[in-house]
Design an enzyme around this catalytic site. Structure first.
Site, PDB file in Angstrom:
ATOM      1  N   GLY A  40       0.797  -1.235   0.000  1.00 52.04           N
ATOM      2  CA  GLY A  40       0.000   0.000   0.000  1.00 52.04           C
ATOM      3  C   GLY A  40       0.820   1.271   0.000  1.00 52.04           C
ATOM      4  O   GLY A  40       0.286   2.364  -0.184  1.00 52.04           O
ATOM      5  N   THR A 145       8.663   3.852  -6.872  1.00 51.54           N
ATOM      6  CA  THR A 145       9.268   3.773  -5.537  1.00 51.54           C
ATOM      7  C   THR A 145       8.920   4.958  -4.640  1.00 51.54           C
ATOM      8  O   THR A 145       9.393   5.043  -3.509  1.00 51.54           O
ATOM      9  CB  THR A 145      10.808   3.647  -5.672  1.00 51.54           C
ATOM     10  N   GLY A 187       1.297  19.601   7.535  1.00 52.28           N
ATOM     11  CA  GLY A 187       1.336  20.489   8.703  1.00 52.28           C
ATOM     12  C   GLY A 187      -0.058  20.810   9.212  1.00 52.28           C
ATOM     13  O   GLY A 187      -0.318  20.750  10.422  1.00 52.28           O
ATOM     14  N   GLU A 205       5.389  28.807   8.999  1.00 54.70           N
ATOM     15  CA  GLU A 205       5.382  28.698   7.536  1.00 54.70           C
ATOM     16  C   GLU A 205       6.282  29.774   6.945  1.00 54.70           C
ATOM     17  O   GLU A 205       6.177  30.947   7.284  1.00 54.70           O
ATOM     18  CB  GLU A 205       3.943  28.815   7.014  1.00 54.70           C
ATOM     19  N   GLY A 269       7.766  19.045   3.019  1.00 58.29           N
ATOM     20  CA  GLY A 269       7.728  18.409   1.712  1.00 58.29           C
ATOM     21  C   GLY A 269       8.382  17.035   1.721  1.00 58.29           C
ATOM     22  O   GLY A 269       8.871  16.565   2.761  1.00 58.29           O
ATOM     23  N   ASP A 310       5.057   9.579  -7.183  1.00 59.51           N
ATOM     24  CA  ASP A 310       5.867  10.608  -6.510  1.00 59.51           C
ATOM     25  C   ASP A 310       7.293  10.680  -7.063  1.00 59.51           C
ATOM     26  O   ASP A 310       7.896  11.755  -7.077  1.00 59.51           O
ATOM     27  CB  ASP A 310       5.959  10.317  -5.000  1.00 59.51           C
ATOM     28  N   HIS A 442     -32.311  18.162  -3.328  1.00 58.14           N
ATOM     29  CA  HIS A 442     -32.483  19.055  -2.175  1.00 58.14           C
ATOM     30  C   HIS A 442     -32.915  18.244  -0.961  1.00 58.14           C
ATOM     31  O   HIS A 442     -33.755  17.362  -1.091  1.00 58.14           O
ATOM     32  CB  HIS A 442     -33.577  20.083  -2.489  1.00 58.14           C
TER      33      HIS A 442
HETATM   34  P1  FAD Z   1       4.563   5.376  -2.333  1.00 60.74           P
HETATM   35  O1  FAD Z   1       3.197   5.343  -1.795  1.00 60.74           O
HETATM   36  O2  FAD Z   1       5.610   6.103  -1.569  1.00 60.74           O
HETATM   37  O3  FAD Z   1       4.986   3.878  -2.560  1.00 60.74           O
HETATM   38  C1  FAD Z   1       6.268   3.489  -2.924  1.00 60.74           C
HETATM   39  C2  FAD Z   1       6.508   2.084  -2.389  1.00 60.74           C
HETATM   40  O4  FAD Z   1       7.712   1.601  -2.952  1.00 60.74           O
HETATM   41  C3  FAD Z   1       6.700   2.038  -0.881  1.00 60.74           C
HETATM   42  O5  FAD Z   1       5.841   1.069  -0.331  1.00 60.74           O
HETATM   43  C4  FAD Z   1       8.164   1.641  -0.689  1.00 60.74           C
HETATM   44  O6  FAD Z   1       8.364   0.813   0.442  1.00 60.74           O
HETATM   45  C5  FAD Z   1       8.416   0.880  -1.959  1.00 60.74           C
HETATM   46  N1  FAD Z   1       9.824   0.882  -2.394  1.00 60.74           N
HETATM   47  C6  FAD Z   1      10.625   1.967  -2.544  1.00 60.74           C
HETATM   48  N2  FAD Z   1      11.829   1.582  -3.041  1.00 60.74           N
HETATM   49  C7  FAD Z   1      11.754   0.242  -3.192  1.00 60.74           C
HETATM   50  C8  FAD Z   1      12.668  -0.728  -3.695  1.00 60.74           C
HETATM   51  N3  FAD Z   1      13.881  -0.378  -4.157  1.00 60.74           N
HETATM   52  N4  FAD Z   1      12.284  -2.024  -3.720  1.00 60.74           N
HETATM   53  C9  FAD Z   1      11.038  -2.381  -3.276  1.00 60.74           C
HETATM   54  N5  FAD Z   1      10.133  -1.509  -2.810  1.00 60.74           N
HETATM   55  C10 FAD Z   1      10.495  -0.210  -2.792  1.00 60.74           C
HETATM   56  N6  FAD Z   1      -1.997  11.845  -0.945  1.00 60.74           N
HETATM   57  C11 FAD Z   1      -3.298  11.960  -1.251  1.00 60.74           C
HETATM   58  O7  FAD Z   1      -3.654  11.882  -2.429  1.00 60.74           O
HETATM   59  N7  FAD Z   1      -4.244  12.145  -0.275  1.00 60.74           N
HETATM   60  C12 FAD Z   1      -3.911  12.230   1.023  1.00 60.74           C
HETATM   61  O8  FAD Z   1      -4.786  12.398   1.872  1.00 60.74           O
HETATM   62  C13 FAD Z   1      -2.547  12.115   1.376  1.00 60.74           C
HETATM   63  N8  FAD Z   1      -2.173  12.181   2.664  1.00 60.74           N
HETATM   64  C14 FAD Z   1      -0.863  12.013   2.985  1.00 60.74           C
HETATM   65  C15 FAD Z   1      -0.502  12.087   4.324  1.00 60.74           C
HETATM   66  C16 FAD Z   1       0.813  11.916   4.691  1.00 60.74           C
HETATM   67  C17 FAD Z   1       1.185  11.974   6.153  1.00 60.74           C
HETATM   68  C18 FAD Z   1       1.807  11.664   3.688  1.00 60.74           C
HETATM   69  C19 FAD Z   1       3.242  11.448   4.071  1.00 60.74           C
HETATM   70  C20 FAD Z   1       1.453  11.607   2.357  1.00 60.74           C
HETATM   71  C21 FAD Z   1       0.118  11.784   1.983  1.00 60.74           C
HETATM   72  N9  FAD Z   1      -0.292  11.761   0.655  1.00 60.74           N
HETATM   73  C22 FAD Z   1      -1.605  11.914   0.338  1.00 60.74           C
HETATM   74  C23 FAD Z   1       0.678  11.556  -0.437  1.00 60.74           C
HETATM   75  C24 FAD Z   1       0.647  10.088  -0.912  1.00 60.74           C
HETATM   76  O9  FAD Z   1       0.952   9.244   0.172  1.00 60.74           O
HETATM   77  C25 FAD Z   1       1.647   9.865  -2.045  1.00 60.74           C
HETATM   78  O10 FAD Z   1       1.438  10.817  -3.068  1.00 60.74           O
HETATM   79  C26 FAD Z   1       1.496   8.478  -2.619  1.00 60.74           C
HETATM   80  O11 FAD Z   1       1.703   7.492  -1.638  1.00 60.74           O
HETATM   81  C27 FAD Z   1       2.477   8.250  -3.776  1.00 60.74           C
HETATM   82  O12 FAD Z   1       2.314   6.966  -4.281  1.00 60.74           O
HETATM   83  P2  FAD Z   1       3.531   6.192  -4.972  1.00 60.74           P
HETATM   84  O13 FAD Z   1       2.990   4.863  -5.384  1.00 60.74           O
HETATM   85  O14 FAD Z   1       4.171   7.036  -5.982  1.00 60.74           O
HETATM   86  O15 FAD Z   1       4.622   5.999  -3.825  1.00 60.74           O
HETATM   87  P1  NAD Z   2       4.010  20.692   1.199  1.00 62.29           P
HETATM   88  O1  NAD Z   2       4.930  20.941   0.075  1.00 62.29           O
HETATM   89  O2  NAD Z   2       2.561  20.548   0.956  1.00 62.29           O
HETATM   90  O3  NAD Z   2       4.176  21.870   2.296  1.00 62.29           O
HETATM   91  C1  NAD Z   2       5.440  22.194   2.826  1.00 62.29           C
HETATM   92  C2  NAD Z   2       5.375  23.589   3.392  1.00 62.29           C
HETATM   93  O4  NAD Z   2       6.576  23.854   4.112  1.00 62.29           O
HETATM   94  C3  NAD Z   2       5.243  24.670   2.328  1.00 62.29           C
HETATM   95  O5  NAD Z   2       4.143  25.489   2.631  1.00 62.29           O
HETATM   96  C4  NAD Z   2       6.580  25.399   2.405  1.00 62.29           C
HETATM   97  O6  NAD Z   2       6.476  26.767   2.076  1.00 62.29           O
HETATM   98  C5  NAD Z   2       6.961  25.193   3.871  1.00 62.29           C
HETATM   99  N1  NAD Z   2       8.406  25.344   4.146  1.00 62.29           N
HETATM  100  C6  NAD Z   2       9.454  24.948   3.382  1.00 62.29           C
HETATM  101  N2  NAD Z   2      10.625  25.282   3.969  1.00 62.29           N
HETATM  102  C7  NAD Z   2      10.325  25.916   5.138  1.00 62.29           C
HETATM  103  C8  NAD Z   2      11.100  26.515   6.182  1.00 62.29           C
HETATM  104  N3  NAD Z   2      12.432  26.531   6.159  1.00 62.29           N
HETATM  105  N4  NAD Z   2      10.463  27.058   7.242  1.00 62.29           N
HETATM  106  C9  NAD Z   2       9.108  27.055   7.287  1.00 62.29           C
HETATM  107  N5  NAD Z   2       8.313  26.512   6.314  1.00 62.29           N
HETATM  108  C10 NAD Z   2       8.914  25.948   5.255  1.00 62.29           C
HETATM  109  O7  NAD Z   2       4.594  19.397   1.925  1.00 62.29           O
HETATM  110  P2  NAD Z   2       4.009  18.492   3.103  1.00 62.29           P
HETATM  111  O8  NAD Z   2       2.912  19.161   3.814  1.00 62.29           O
HETATM  112  O9  NAD Z   2       5.211  18.039   3.865  1.00 62.29           O
HETATM  113  O10 NAD Z   2       3.432  17.258   2.308  1.00 62.29           O
HETATM  114  C11 NAD Z   2       4.289  16.409   1.505  1.00 62.29           C
HETATM  115  C12 NAD Z   2       3.555  15.884   0.300  1.00 62.29           C
HETATM  116  O11 NAD Z   2       2.542  14.989   0.706  1.00 62.29           O
HETATM  117  C13 NAD Z   2       2.894  17.004  -0.481  1.00 62.29           C
HETATM  118  O12 NAD Z   2       3.263  16.882  -1.833  1.00 62.29           O
HETATM  119  C14 NAD Z   2       1.424  16.800  -0.299  1.00 62.29           C
HETATM  120  O13 NAD Z   2       0.706  17.028  -1.493  1.00 62.29           O
HETATM  121  C15 NAD Z   2       1.317  15.337   0.102  1.00 62.29           C
HETATM  122  N6  NAD Z   2       0.207  15.251   1.072  1.00 62.29           N
HETATM  123  C16 NAD Z   2      -1.047  15.351   0.600  1.00 62.29           C
HETATM  124  C17 NAD Z   2      -2.098  15.333   1.485  1.00 62.29           C
HETATM  125  C18 NAD Z   2      -3.491  15.431   0.963  1.00 62.29           C
HETATM  126  O14 NAD Z   2      -3.671  15.259  -0.238  1.00 62.29           O
HETATM  127  N7  NAD Z   2      -4.471  15.667   1.810  1.00 62.29           N
HETATM  128  C19 NAD Z   2      -1.890  15.221   2.844  1.00 62.29           C
HETATM  129  C20 NAD Z   2      -0.586  15.156   3.296  1.00 62.29           C
HETATM  130  C21 NAD Z   2       0.452  15.157   2.389  1.00 62.29           C
END
Ligand code: FAD
Ligand code: NAD
Length: 463
Positions: A40, A145, A187, A205, A269, A310, A442
């Site tokens: 996942g 990955t 955040g 921020e 990020g 990603d 509605h």
């Molecule tokens: P990943 O989900 O990172 O999957 C990559 C997989 O590859 C991992 O399981 C890893 O273990 C595996 N892997 C890596 N290298 C290797 C290797 N060499 N061999 C074998 N396996 C490997 N996005 C949303 O759309 N909605 C959200 O609400 C949301 N909330 C988030 C909340 C948090 C706290 C975080 C951190 C992220 C969130 N995101 C959200 C972002 C979302 O998780 C990512 O955009 C998404 O998981 C990317 O999918 P991916 O398949 O590219 O990579």
């Molecule tokens: P982000 O890029 O969304 O936000 C990072 C923030 O940190 C920005 O606003 C940036 O200006 C700030 N920042 C950077 N350097 C700084 C500094 N030196 N001091 C203070 N602030 C600073 O990244 P995130 O919140 O870490 O999330 C990571 C990724 O995961 C994002 O690409 C996001 O889209 C994804 N994500 C998505 C969801 C969702 O879809 N609901 C939820 C969580 C994460």
């Protein structure tokens, strides 16, 4: 068991496992390599799903303690059972992860548990925890990955007091004072969770606004609401380092006083994950920021090696990774596959939620596109009044000449679900009039979308 496959997918996050299933549906013999026992990816294990479980639980906790009384529901003593809350989150993750296991089996995808590394074009080595290796060969290879957490110079994430989102999903106790570095999605979501559970949370921020990239009008409105809920903000705050004291941490901000707290969440990020992937063995070079460059077919510079999600950059969102995974393998098998990057929604799951699809007002202004704007407040929507969530609005931006919807932004209850209608509208090249003339039931929150579409033509009824 044959180790020869039509497609080898490295990574079982939303990009990888979805691509693997779709490729198997299309008749390919597919392998999926994942180094973690739970399938996942970031999304399911330590991202989208666990954060949403905690957002829901913390919101219920806050409602039980504060607002249910307004609806005539008196709960004499509300207590937090954090271990149980975390357990519910973990169970959710585990159930869904097993579900993916089942889906891979059902579709005949061969799963390999271990670290995948490219050794030559068409060849991948899987190394398991006991250092045993399996050599796979495949006509096509898909790198999915994902990404890993990024930090700032001068800040080391120790996983205890200075943490990433992963640890902030499992704090063993509620921090007294929590400083969140970064006013992006992570955040705001995790800051909200811990504030609701009792922490004093300050978000630092760097920019002079929160949620850079989202529509400014909605970001401003949501900042006001989040502040009123008790989340504290310091905008324009450039964090330069963190020092650890015996029991506390000091966060250093350029030109400002240090901020003392119990824990620091670094949410600035994420960066692409290409660690020990063997890119050099096949001659793939990453760009300046570490992403894998691809062409419009998701192929890297090496024929037969593709990449999605990603690790290729763009919006780091689970559904974007899924769409790319499907488009990539459909293209390999059928010659056609495509993602409309103008119709990818983005949602921040605070309360109220903030949802967006297509162009922001700032982007339209910058590109000189003439547009008309229709807004409708939830305060004028009957259902929003009935459920007691009247904050926010729907805003639709349509081309001035053609009326085609170019962007839509919602701040309000269930915004994340409501935005789907407007993503479909953009995908179908709908005009604001198309949405305005579609019957909406509605009383629903979706009526605010119809009214905003009517407001583009200055003919909203209820506002
Ligand atoms: P990943 O989900 O990172 O999957 C990559 C997989 O590859 C991992 O399981 C890893 O273990 C595996 N892997 C890596 N290298 C290797 C290797 N060499 N061999 C074998 N396996 C490997 N996005 C949303 O759309 N909605 C959200 O609400 C949301 N909330 C988030 C909340 C948090 C706290 C975080 C951190 C992220 C969130 N995101 C959200 C972002 C979302 O998780 C990512 O955009 C998404 O998981 C990317 O999918 P991916 O398949 O590219 O990579
Ligand atoms: P982000 O890029 O969304 O936000 C990072 C923030 O940190 C920005 O606003 C940036 O200006 C700030 N920042 C950077 N350097 C700084 C500094 N030196 N001091 C203070 N602030 C600073 O990244 P995130 O919140 O870490 O999330 C990571 C990724 O995961 C994002 O690409 C996001 O889209 C994804 N994500 C998505 C969801 C969702 O879809 N609901 C939820 C969580 C994460």
């Amino acid at each position: 068991m044959s180790t020869q496959h039509d497609l080898i997918v490295i990574g079982a996050g939303p990009g990888g496992y979805v691509a693997a299933i779709r490729a198997a549906q299309l008749g390919l013999n597919v392998a999926c390599i994942e180094k973690e026992p739970a399938l996942g990816g970031t999304c399911l294990r330590v991202g989208c799903i666990p954060s949403k479980a905690l957002l829901e639980s913390s919101e219920l906790y806050e409602q039980a303690g504060n607002s249910l009384i307004n609806r005539g529901i008196r709960i004499p003593k509300v207590e937090l059972d954090l271990p149980r809350m975390l357990e519910q989150k973990n169970q959710t993750v585990s159930t869904l992860s097993k579900g993916i296991d089942g889906l891979l089996k059902k579709n005949g995808v061969t799963r390999y548990l271990g670290h995948g590394r490219l050794t030559a074009p068409g060849a991948v080595r899987v190394t398991d925890k006991k250092n045993q290796t399996t050599e796979l060969t495949g006509k096509n290879i898909l790198i999915a990955t994902g990404s890993v957490v990024a930090t700032l110079p001068g800040i080391e994430i120790d996983g205890e007091r200075v943490v990433s989102s992963t640890e902030a999903l499992s704090f063993p106790s509620v921090p007294g004072k929590l400083v969140v570095i970064g006013g992006g999605a992570i955040g705001l979501e995790l800051g909200t969770v811990w504030r609701r559970l009792g922490s004093k949370v300050t978000v630092l921020e760097y920019m002079n606004r929160i949620l850079p990239g989202m529509d400014d009008e909605l970001a401003k409105a949501s900042l006001k609401i989040l502040k009123s809920q008790g989340l504290q903000f310091q905008l324009g705050a450039r964090v330069t380092g963190v020092t650890l004291n015996r029991k506390t941490c000091d966060v250093h901000i350029k030109g400002q006083e240090n901020l003392r707290c119990d824990r620091v969440l670094v949410a600035v990020g994420r960066r692409p994950n290409t660690a020990d992937l063997g890119l050099e063995a096949v001659g793939i070079e990453t760009d300046k920021r570490g992403f894998i460059p691809i062409d419009e077919t998701y192929q890297t510079s090496v024929p037969g090696i593709y990449a999605v999600g990603d690790v290729v950059g763009g919006a780091m969102l689970a559904h974007k990774a899924e769409e790319e995974g499907i488009a990539c393998v459909e293209r390999i098998v059928t010659g056609y596959g495509h993602v409309n990057y103008d119709a990818i929604p983005a949602i921040v799951y605070t309360s109220p939620e903030i949802a967006s699809v297509g162009a922001t007002e700032e982007e339209l202004k910058e590109s000189g596109v003439e547009y008309r704007k229709g807004s409708f407040p939830f305060a004028a929507n009957g259902r929003a009044r009935a459920i007691g969530h009247t904050e926010g609005m729907v805003k639709i931006l349509a081309d001035k000449k053609t009326d085609r919807i170019l962007g839509a932004h919602i701040l309000g209850p269930h915004a994340g679900d409501l935005i789907a209608e407007l993503a479909v509208a953009i995908e179908f090249c709908a005009s604001s009039e198309d949405v305005a003339r579609s019957c909406h039931a509605h009383p629903t929150l979706a009526e605010a979308i119809k009214e905003a579409a009517m407001a583009v033509d200055r003919r909203a009824i209820h506002f």
